[in-house]
Design a protein around this motif. Structure first.
Motif, PDB file in Angstrom:
ATOM      1  N   UNK A  78       0.829  -1.203   0.000  1.00 53.77           N
ATOM      2  CA  UNK A  78       0.000   0.000   0.000  1.00 53.77           C
ATOM      3  C   UNK A  78       0.867   1.257   0.000  1.00 53.77           C
ATOM      4  N   UNK A  79       1.988   1.219   0.719  1.00 55.34           N
ATOM      5  CA  UNK A  79       2.911   2.358   0.716  1.00 55.34           C
ATOM      6  C   UNK A  79       3.534   2.550  -0.662  1.00 55.34           C
ATOM      7  N   UNK A  80       3.856   1.465  -1.326  1.00 56.26           N
ATOM      8  CA  UNK A  80       4.381   1.558  -2.690  1.00 56.26           C
ATOM      9  C   UNK A  80       3.337   2.197  -3.608  1.00 56.26           C
ATOM     10  N   UNK A  81       2.068   1.845  -3.420  1.00 52.66           N
ATOM     11  CA  UNK A  81       0.999   2.475  -4.199  1.00 52.66           C
ATOM     12  C   UNK A  81       0.995   3.993  -4.013  1.00 52.66           C
ATOM     13  N   UNK A  82       1.229   4.431  -2.769  1.00 54.00           N
ATOM     14  CA  UNK A  82       1.258   5.876  -2.490  1.00 54.00           C
ATOM     15  C   UNK A  82       2.420   6.553  -3.205  1.00 54.00           C
ATOM     16  N   UNK A  83       3.555   5.880  -3.266  1.00 55.30           N
ATOM     17  CA  UNK A  83       4.717   6.430  -3.971  1.00 55.30           C
ATOM     18  C   UNK A  83       4.412   6.530  -5.462  1.00 55.30           C
ATOM     19  N   UNK A  84       3.812   5.493  -6.014  1.00 52.84           N
ATOM     20  CA  UNK A  84       3.438   5.523  -7.427  1.00 52.84           C
ATOM     21  C   UNK A  84       2.451   6.644  -7.713  1.00 52.84           C
ATOM     22  N   UNK A  85       1.462   6.793  -6.832  1.00 55.95           N
ATOM     23  CA  UNK A  85       0.442   7.819  -7.029  1.00 55.95           C
ATOM     24  C   UNK A  85       1.034   9.220  -6.976  1.00 55.95           C
ATOM     25  N   UNK A  86       2.070   9.394  -6.175  1.00 59.27           N
ATOM     26  CA  UNK A  86       2.713  10.705  -6.059  1.00 59.27           C
ATOM     27  C   UNK A  86       3.662  10.990  -7.203  1.00 59.27           C
ATOM     28  N   UNK A  87       3.944   9.990  -8.019  1.00 60.62           N
ATOM     29  CA  UNK A  87       4.823  10.189  -9.162  1.00 60.62           C
ATOM     30  C   UNK A  87       6.288  10.282  -8.799  1.00 60.62           C
ATOM     31  N   UNK A  88       6.674   9.698  -7.673  1.00 62.31           N
ATOM     32  CA  UNK A  88       8.084   9.722  -7.282  1.00 62.31           C
ATOM     33  C   UNK A  88       8.873   8.714  -8.110  1.00 62.31           C
ATOM     34  N   UNK A  89      10.189   8.819  -8.033  1.00 65.88           N
ATOM     35  CA  UNK A  89      11.038   8.068  -8.955  1.00 65.88           C
ATOM     36  C   UNK A  89      11.232   6.614  -8.576  1.00 65.88           C
ATOM     37  N   UNK A  90      11.158   6.300  -7.268  1.00 62.36           N
ATOM     38  CA  UNK A  90      11.463   4.930  -6.906  1.00 62.36           C
ATOM     39  C   UNK A  90      11.264   4.637  -5.443  1.00 62.36           C
ATOM     40  N   UNK A  91      11.662   3.427  -5.069  1.00 63.27           N
ATOM     41  CA  UNK A  91      11.514   2.940  -3.701  1.00 63.27           C
ATOM     42  C   UNK A  91      12.837   2.379  -3.207  1.00 63.27           C
ATOM     43  N   UNK A  92      12.926   2.262  -1.884  1.00 65.56           N
ATOM     44  CA  UNK A  92      14.093   1.684  -1.224  1.00 65.56           C
ATOM     45  C   UNK A  92      13.558   0.649  -0.247  1.00 65.56           C
ATOM     46  N   UNK A  93      13.977  -0.598  -0.386  1.00 65.19           N
ATOM     47  CA  UNK A  93      13.399  -1.629   0.477  1.00 65.19           C
ATOM     48  C   UNK A  93      14.353  -2.795   0.669  1.00 65.19           C
ATOM     49  N   UNK A  94      13.984  -3.670   1.595  1.00 70.64           N
ATOM     50  CA  UNK A  94      14.741  -4.877   1.862  1.00 70.64           C
ATOM     51  C   UNK A  94      13.922  -5.791   2.753  1.00 70.64           C
ATOM     52  N   UNK A  95      14.236  -7.074   2.747  1.00 74.73           N
ATOM     53  CA  UNK A  95      13.543  -8.039   3.592  1.00 74.73           C
ATOM     54  C   UNK A  95      14.460  -9.229   3.817  1.00 74.73           C
ATOM     55  N   UNK A  96      14.360  -9.810   5.006  1.00 69.54           N
ATOM     56  CA  UNK A  96      15.191 -10.958   5.362  1.00 69.54           C
ATOM     57  C   UNK A  96      14.333 -12.039   5.995  1.00 69.54           C
ATOM     58  N   UNK A  97      14.842 -13.258   5.961  1.00 66.12           N
ATOM     59  CA  UNK A  97      14.161 -14.377   6.595  1.00 66.12           C
ATOM     60  C   UNK A  97      14.616 -14.498   8.051  1.00 66.12           C
ATOM     61  N   UNK A  98      13.851 -15.201   8.887  1.00 66.98           N
ATOM     62  CA  UNK A  98      14.289 -15.431  10.267  1.00 66.98           C
ATOM     63  C   UNK A  98      15.633 -16.158  10.347  1.00 66.98           C
ATOM     64  N   UNK A  99      15.982 -16.889   9.290  1.00 61.21           N
ATOM     65  CA  UNK A  99      17.256 -17.596   9.260  1.00 61.21           C
ATOM     66  C   UNK A  99      18.435 -16.751   8.843  1.00 61.21           C
ATOM     67  N   UNK A 100      18.179 -15.458   8.555  1.00 63.98           N
ATOM     68  CA  UNK A 100      19.287 -14.552   8.263  1.00 63.98           C
ATOM     69  C   UNK A 100      19.699 -14.483   6.809  1.00 63.98           C
ATOM     70  N   UNK A 101      18.792 -14.829   5.907  1.00 66.00           N
ATOM     71  CA  UNK A 101      19.045 -14.706   4.474  1.00 66.00           C
ATOM     72  C   UNK A 101      18.124 -13.641   3.882  1.00 66.00           C
ATOM     73  N   UNK A 102      18.417 -13.176   2.676  1.00 68.02           N
ATOM     74  CA  UNK A 102      17.458 -12.312   1.994  1.00 68.02           C
ATOM     75  C   UNK A 102      16.159 -13.081   1.775  1.00 68.02           C
TER      76      UNK A 102
END
Length: 244
Positions: A78-102
């Protein structure tokens, strides 16, 4: 190649105007930089619309680890949708598993949801092993930038690791050194790594009024984006040549 570029992370309206005035090439828009950066408010996202330089928006729903629940992933979409709606250039993100991997599955879902937005994989990569292999993963997932300190607390202390990441990327995406980067070490980092971007807060501590501190509204000093520091680092980036 002549010239590198500078991204400045900011968490206030005043901050992104200071970054623009100082000659930054791109802004990373956040809330709560003292927590490593969180998703900015809808009002701040809207205020960045039409800024003179590209804006990428942090998508991170909370402080702490990068292991996100199903509800949090939906919130990030939903936050990405807000960025798209505002016409901004991009996003910055990341996510990891509980085991310590991407968390490749979550990253792919979020990257797909972002459609044509530019995308930076943030310093979650500094929390997991085998960063060189993960550069390949970032390429496959469709990221165009990886923000990293090379696994160290400060980028200046991991220039060899960052240089290796630049070599593996081989122009397919940008490795952007960040953490502790400033005019005092920016040139050394560029020379040692071969990076084409630097990332910095370009901030200075500003003393807060004692009456606000006493009531718990703020710490004694707060970091604020500084036009002079931005200008000094931007000049280093823009004047850089690989022949140096």
């Amino acid at each position: 190649m002549t010239g590198a570029r500078l991204e400045v992370c900011v968490d206030t309206i005043a901050g992104f105007h200071a970054a623009v005035a100082g000659g930054a090439d791109r802004v990373e828009l956040c809330a709560a930089l003292d927590l490593g950066g969180l998703t900015p408010t809808p009002g701040l996202i809207a205020a960045a619309r039409g800024l003179a330089i590209p804006v990428r928006c942090m998508i991170r729903p909370r402080a702490g680890d990068f292991c996100f629940s199903r509800a949090e992933v939906d919130q990030m979409k939903a936050d990405i949708d807000a960025v798209n709606a505002a016409g901004l250039a991009g996003i910055v993100l990341g996510a990891a598993t509980p085991g310590g991997q991407l968390d490749v599955a979550v990253l792919q879902e979020l990257r797909n949801h972002a459609n044509q937005l530019g995308a930076t994989l943030h310093r979650v990569i500094d929390t997991v092993p085998d960063r060189l292999t993960l550069v390949e993963t970032a390429v496959t997932l469709g990221f165009d930038t990886v923000l990293s300190s090379g696994g160290a607390g400060r980028a200046i202390d991991a220039c060899p690791a960052l240089g290796d990441m630049v070599k593996v990327a081989n122009g397919r995406l940008d490795i952007m050194p960040g953490s502790g980067v400033g005019a005092e070490n920016g040139l050394e980092i560029l020379r040692a790594t071969g990076a084409k971007w630097l990332h910095s807060s370009c901030s200075a501590g500003v003393k807060m009024p004692s009456k606000l501190v006493e009531k718990g509204f703020c710490p004694v000093s707060m970091a604020q984006t500084n036009t002079g520091k931005t200008s000094a680092l931007a000049d280093i980036c823009h004047g850089f040549s690989v022949k140096e």
